[in-house]
Scaffold this motif. Structure first.
Motif, mmCIF file in Angstrom:
data_model
loop_
_atom_site.group_PDB
_atom_site.id
_atom_site.type_symbol
_atom_site.label_atom_id
_atom_site.label_comp_id
_atom_site.label_asym_id
_atom_site.label_seq_id
_atom_site.Cartn_x
_atom_site.Cartn_y
_atom_site.Cartn_z
ATOM 1 N N PHE A 297 42.389 52.646 30.642
ATOM 2 C CA PHE A 297 41.142 52.369 31.356
ATOM 3 C C PHE A 297 40.541 53.716 31.719
ATOM 4 C CE2 PHE A 297 38.536 51.850 35.111
ATOM 5 C CZ PHE A 297 37.786 50.713 34.818
ATOM 6 N N GLY A 298 39.309 53.941 31.293
ATOM 7 C CA GLY A 298 38.667 55.227 31.538
ATOM 8 C C GLY A 298 37.379 55.080 32.323
ATOM 9 N N ALA A 299 37.070 56.092 33.112
ATOM 10 C CA ALA A 299 35.829 56.112 33.890
ATOM 11 C C ALA A 299 35.138 57.450 33.680
ATOM 12 C CB ALA A 299 36.124 55.895 35.371
ATOM 13 N N TYR A 300 33.842 57.393 33.405
ATOM 14 C CA TYR A 300 33.039 58.604 33.291
ATOM 15 C C TYR A 300 32.528 58.953 34.685
ATOM 16 C CZ TYR A 300 33.221 58.243 28.226
ATOM 17 O OH TYR A 300 33.660 58.200 26.924
ATOM 18 N N ILE A 301 33.045 60.059 35.205
ATOM 19 C CA ILE A 301 32.781 60.479 36.577
ATOM 20 C C ILE A 301 31.695 61.554 36.602
ATOM 21 C CG2 ILE A 301 33.772 61.536 38.640
ATOM 22 C CD1 ILE A 301 35.018 58.855 38.101
ATOM 23 N N LYS A 302 30.699 61.359 37.452
ATOM 24 C CA LYS A 302 29.699 62.398 37.704
ATOM 25 C C LYS A 302 29.760 62.759 39.178
ATOM 26 C CE LYS A 302 24.888 63.722 36.971
ATOM 27 N NZ LYS A 302 23.561 63.308 36.448
ATOM 28 N N SER A 303 30.114 64.013 39.459
ATOM 29 C CA SER A 303 30.271 64.456 40.844
ATOM 30 C C SER A 303 29.023 65.192 41.320
ATOM 31 C CB SER A 303 31.489 65.372 40.976
ATOM 32 O OG SER A 303 31.329 66.523 40.164
ATOM 33 N N LYS A 304 28.827 65.175 42.628
ATOM 34 C CA LYS A 304 27.671 65.857 43.204
ATOM 35 C C LYS A 304 27.861 67.364 43.153
ATOM 36 C CE LYS A 304 24.580 65.570 47.191
ATOM 37 N NZ LYS A 304 24.339 64.922 48.509
#
Length: 378
Positions: free
Chosen positions: A158-165
Motif C-alpha cells: 500500500f503506497g501513499a504519495y506524500i506532499k509536505s509543506k
C-alpha cells in the motif's frame, strides 16, 4: 487504424508487456491488434522501479533517478552505491500514454477496449480469438493475461504519495528496504523521494496470507508521525498492489500462443521486479518473431540456479521471516553492491552468483535446498 478482423498478430492485454511488444511492432510490415478487457488502462496507474542494467527505448520517460539506496533495520543503516546502475522509476501513466499516442498514429496497429477474450482456438491455418462481442483472426497470439493458478506467496503493498509543506525528504537517497519490527512478518517500508517535499511511501509485505488489514492510510500516517513529527503534509493519492511471486509459472508457449509478461515468468520470484525482464523478453521475441510458429519458445529468463535460489529465499521468508531480514542485512553489509544489483535485476554473471552465495548463511540455505527445516522454523 486498420479496424479489421484479420491480423498477423493479436496481443491480449494492454499492460506493460502487451504495450512493450506493440511498441516494437509499430509501423512494421505486420498487422497487429491489441485486445484489452478494460475501458481505460490508466485506471491501473502504478510506478515501476528498476535498476539501469539494460537498455530500453523508454529512458525519456524516467521520472526520477537515485544514485544511492538505503537498507536498514532498527539497529543499522547500510548505503548502497548505485552510480553504475542508477535506481529509477517510470510512471505507468506516462508509459501508457506515450505508447497509446504512437499506436493512434500508426499504420499497422489497432487497439480495442472493453473486449473480454472467451476462447482461443485453432481453425485450419488461422488462430481465432473469440471475444464477448466478435471473433478476430490471426496467425499467432501473444497472451499477457493472468492464469488461475494459486501462487505460493505475494508481494502486497500500500503506497501513499506524500506532499509536505516543508522540505523534509532527502531526494538523493531512496529507502530500498526499511525493515520493521512487526514480529513474524517479512515487512518493510519503501520510500522514493521525488523532491524535498514529495515522496512515495509504501508499506510492503512478502506473505502467503492476505495482509490487507495491515495495508492502509493509518499505517502511513503513523509512520509519518514517528519519522517527521508534526510536519504538515497531505496524501495526494494512494495505490495498492499484489504481485505474484511464484517460481513455478509455466511459461512455455503453445504452438500458436506465446505467454508474455508477469505470468510468463517475467516477474523475478524473490523480488517482484518485472519491468526490465519484460523489456528483455519482448526484445527476444522481436528477434525470432518471423519463425515464431516453428519454435516452442521458453520466454522464462531465469536460469535454473536463480529459480532454485528464489525458491529457497521464499521458503525461508514464509517460515522464518525475521531470520531472512537479518540475512539480507548481512548480505548487503558485506558483498559487492554491483553484484547485488545485477542479482536483484535478474542479470547476474556466474561470478555474481558465486559472490552472493559466499556471503549467505550456507548451512541454513543448504538445509532448505535439501528440504530440511530447522526446529525453530515454522
Amino acid at each position: 487504424m486498420l479496424m479489421q478482423n484479420n491480423y498477423d498478430y493479436i496481443i491480449i492485454g494492454a499492460g506493460c508487456a502487451g504495450l512493450s511488444l506493440a511498441y516494437r511492432l509499430l509501423n512494421k510490415s505486420h498487422t497487429v491488434c491489441i485486445i484489452e478487457s478494460s475501458d481505460d488502462i490508466n485506471k491501473r496507474n502504478k510506478l515501476w522501479s528498476f535498476w539501469d542494467t539494460y537498455e530500453t527505448p523508454f529512458n525519456h520517460l524516467i521520472k526520477k533517478k537515485w544514485k544511492n539506496l538505503l537498507i536498514s533495520n532498527e539497529n543499522e543503516s547500510i548505503k548502497i552505491n548505485c552510480e553504475d546502475y542508477n535506481y529509477q522509476s517510470i510512471s505507468s501513466l506516462d508509459f501508457n500514454n506515450f505508447i497509446l499516442d504512437k499506436i493512434n498514429t500508426s499504420s499497422n496497429i489497432d487497439i480495442l477496449f472493453s473486449l473480454e477474450v472467451k476462447k482461443i482456438v485453432k481453425k485450419n491455418s488461422d488462430v481465432v480469438v473469440i471475444t464477448d462481442k466478435d471473433e478476430y483472426f490471426c496467425s499467432h497470439v501473444f497472451d499477457s493475461r493472468p492464469n488461475n493458478k494459486k501462487t505460493f506467496m505475494k508481494q502486497q503493498f500500500f503506497g501513499a504519495y506524500i506532499k509536505s509543506k516543508e522540505d523534509i525528504f532527502d531526494d538523493n537517497l531512496a529507502a530500498f528496504m526499511e525493515f520493521t519490527t512487526i514480529k513474524n512478518k517479512f515487512h518493510f517500508n519503501y520510500i522514493l523521494p521525488f523532491s524535498k517535499n514529495m515522496a512515495l511511501i509504501e508499506s510492503t509485505f512478502f506473505s502467503c496470507n492476505e495482509e490487507k488489514k495491515l495495508l492502509n492510510k493509518e499505517y502511513i500516517n503513523e509512520y509519518m508521525r514517528e519519522k517527521y513529527g508534526d510536519k504538515a503534509y497531505i496524501i495526494e493519492k494512494t495505490e495498492f498492489g499484489s504481485i505474484p511471486m511464484d517460481i513455478g509459472i509455466n511459461s512455455l508457449s503453445e504452438q500458436f500462443i506465446t505467454k508474455i509478461g508477469s505470468f510468463s515468468g517475467a516477474t523475478r520470484a524473490s523480488t517482484g521486479y518485472t519491468f526490465i525482464n519484460i523489456q528483455r523478453q519482448v526484445d527476444h521475441l522481436i528477434k525470432i518473431i518471423p519463425n515464431i510458429q516453428k519454435n516452442k519458445i521458453n520466454t522464462h529468463f531465469h536460469k535454473f540456479i536463480l529459480r532454485k535460489m528464489d525458491s529457497i529465499f521464499l521458503r525461508i521468508i514464509s517460515r522464518n521471516p525475521d531470520y531472512m531480514k537479518n540475512a539480507l542485512m548481512d548480505l548487503f553489509r558485506t558483498s559487492s553492491h554491483k553484484a547485488q544489483i545485477r542479482f536483484l535485476s535478474d542479470m547476474p554473471s556466474i561470478f555474481d552468483i558465486m559472490k552472493i552465495i559466499f556471503y549467505l548463511p550456507k548451512l541454513k540455505f543448504l538445509l532448505y535446498a535439501l528440504g530440511i527445516r530447522e526446529k525453530n522454523d515454522k
